[in-house]
Design an enzyme around this catalytic site. Structure first.
Site, PDB file in Angstrom:
ATOM      1  N   THR A  17      18.389 -24.500  28.206  1.00 30.25           N
ATOM      2  CA  THR A  17      18.569 -23.057  28.423  1.00 30.25           C
ATOM      3  C   THR A  17      18.031 -22.612  29.771  1.00 30.25           C
ATOM      4  OG1 THR A  17      18.477 -22.571  26.079  1.00 30.25           O
ATOM      5  CG2 THR A  17      17.897 -20.774  27.534  1.00 30.25           C
ATOM      6  N   SER A  59      19.975 -29.858  25.252  1.00 32.57           N
ATOM      7  CA  SER A  59      19.139 -30.952  24.744  1.00 32.57           C
ATOM      8  C   SER A  59      19.561 -31.402  23.344  1.00 32.57           C
ATOM      9  CB  SER A  59      17.662 -30.585  24.783  1.00 32.57           C
ATOM     10  OG  SER A  59      17.311 -29.737  23.723  1.00 32.57           O
ATOM     11  N   THR A  90      14.810 -26.786  24.935  1.00 31.88           N
ATOM     12  CA  THR A  90      13.687 -26.732  23.988  1.00 31.88           C
ATOM     13  C   THR A  90      14.003 -27.400  22.653  1.00 31.88           C
ATOM     14  OG1 THR A  90      14.378 -24.574  23.119  1.00 31.88           O
ATOM     15  CG2 THR A  90      12.829 -24.563  24.971  1.00 31.88           C
ATOM     16  N   ASP A  91      15.287 -27.518  22.326  1.00 31.15           N
ATOM     17  CA  ASP A  91      15.621 -27.962  20.961  1.00 31.15           C
ATOM     18  C   ASP A  91      15.113 -29.367  20.635  1.00 31.15           C
ATOM     19  OD1 ASP A  91      16.793 -25.532  20.553  1.00 31.15           O
ATOM     20  OD2 ASP A  91      18.849 -26.220  20.840  1.00 31.15           O
TER      21      ASP A  91
HETATM   22  N1  ASP Z   1      20.085 -25.436  23.073  1.00 28.20           N
HETATM   23  C1  ASP Z   1      19.136 -25.348  24.158  1.00 28.20           C
HETATM   24  C2  ASP Z   1      18.686 -26.754  24.511  1.00 28.20           C
HETATM   25  O1  ASP Z   1      17.906 -27.295  23.792  1.00 28.20           O
HETATM   26  C3  ASP Z   1      17.975 -24.507  23.763  1.00 28.20           C
HETATM   27  C4  ASP Z   1      16.898 -24.336  24.815  1.00 28.20           C
HETATM   28  O2  ASP Z   1      16.831 -24.997  25.812  1.00 28.20           O
HETATM   29  O3  ASP Z   1      16.035 -23.466  24.583  1.00 28.20           O
HETATM   30  O4  ASP Z   1      19.132 -27.303  25.476  1.00 28.20           O
END
Ligand code: ASP
Length: 336
Positions: A17, A59, A90-91
């Protein structure tokens, strides 16, 4: 705190993200590593930065092969830099942090992973702060090993879990104190660095054949029997401090016996988020553990257990050696 202005940090960008833009069909990574840095010009006052765009993925799509690529890149450039900052979605960030904690052990140089809940291109974002804080931590003399820096917290790579899908306060340090916090641009360290003068130790193999299964009341053993051919390691998320329905004589126990007799590894953990397992407390746990000598994770996170089993199985095909490697504490991952 004195920060040497001549520190050299390598930033490895992987997507997430933090680097996302609206694609017309949802957010997708599009911003480059150099553009990320351009959003936070204050980083140039902390250190000299070089950057590599390793991949640009949500991710959700990160695989063990990407963890190996990250570790190999760090190994190849280790002597050139004083530390590493990885930008990541973050995932699956907690999995990547744990995987790198096993692939690059006892690193005297910091390997910091960060990301954001909102794109760095937005006005109202946590991205600029998280990126700056990561460099602040990575340039501190006492920083070492693998950590996540997020929302002002510095968390051991083996101890992190994503607990919130939307809030800035997305990550927690599970059953272990944070290494440090960063408030108003000041690093406040809670934990002293370990003595790891003998590191780093790099590894370059993982065995992905790990199955994680969460027990539910009434679960039948046939799922385990069907899956045994495809996997070399099983992590069973049991209830409470740990037990098996039917104890050591039920169908589930027989299924576990068949896995073990085929040279596979079985790890028992709890599905309860905090305070870990202790299979000796109840008969449904103690009998099973005694009979089958199962590996127990105690207070390890699920992300650490999964990636540690992949790492341990990547180093050896022998059940006993896998057990020995798994049970040895790495960067405070197991606390009994
Ligand atoms: N879907 C995103 C990822 O993990 C979520 C994030 O980065 O917060 O790449």
């Amino acid at each position: 705190m004195y920060v040497k202005p001549d520190k050299r940090i390598l930033m490895l960008a992987t997507g997430g993200t933090i680097a996302s833009m609206e694609s017309g069909s949802g957010l997708a990574p599009a911003i480059t590593s150099q553009e990320l840095l351009d959003h936070v010009p204050q980083i140039a006052e902390l250190c000299h930065v070089e950057t590599v765009q390793l991949f640009n993925l949500d991710s959700t799509c990160i695989l063990p092969a990407h963890w190996l690529e990250l570790a190999n890149t760090i190994k190849a450039r280790y002597d050139e830099f004083d530390g590493f900052v990885i930008t990541h979605g973050t995932d699956t960030m907690a999995y990547t942090a744990a995987a790198l904690s096993y692939l690059v052990q006892r690193s005297p140089k910091p390997i910091v992973i960060t990301g954001a809940q909102k794109s760095i291109a937005l006005m109202d974002t946590d991205a600029r702060r998280n990126l700056y804080d990561s460099f602040l931590y990575a340039t501190d003399e006492q920083s070492q090993q693998v950590s996540i820096v997020f929302d002002g917290k510095v968390i051991h790579g083996t101890r992190a879990r994503k607990e919130r899908t939307k809030s800035y306060n997305a990550f927690s340090s599970v059953d272990y104190p944070e290494i440090a916090v960063i408030r108003d641009g000041r690093l406040i360290r809670y934990l002293s660095p370990e003595n790891i003068a003998d590191g780093p130790v790099f590894y370059d193999r993982l065995d992905e054949r790990v199955l994680l299964l969460t027990l539910i009341p009434g679960m039948q053993a046939h799922a385990l029997n069907k899956l045994v051919e495809d996997y070399q390691g099983l992590i069973l998320q049991s209830f409470g401090v740990g037990g098996l329905p039917g104890s050591d004589t039920g169908e589930l126990a027989q299924a576990l016996e068949s896995w073990l007799s085929q040279g596979k590894t079985i790890v028992m953990m709890t599905q309860v988020p905090y305070e870990g397992s202790d299979m000796t407390v109840y008969q449904v746990g103690q009998r099973v553990k005694k009979k089958y000598e199962l590996i127990e994770t105690y207070s390890m996170t699920m992300e650490a257990a999964v990636t540690k089993l992949m790492w341990a199985m990547g180093q050896s095909r022998e059940q006993e050696e896998v057990r020995r490697l798994f049970c040895r504490s790495v960067q405070t991952d197991i606390i009994r």
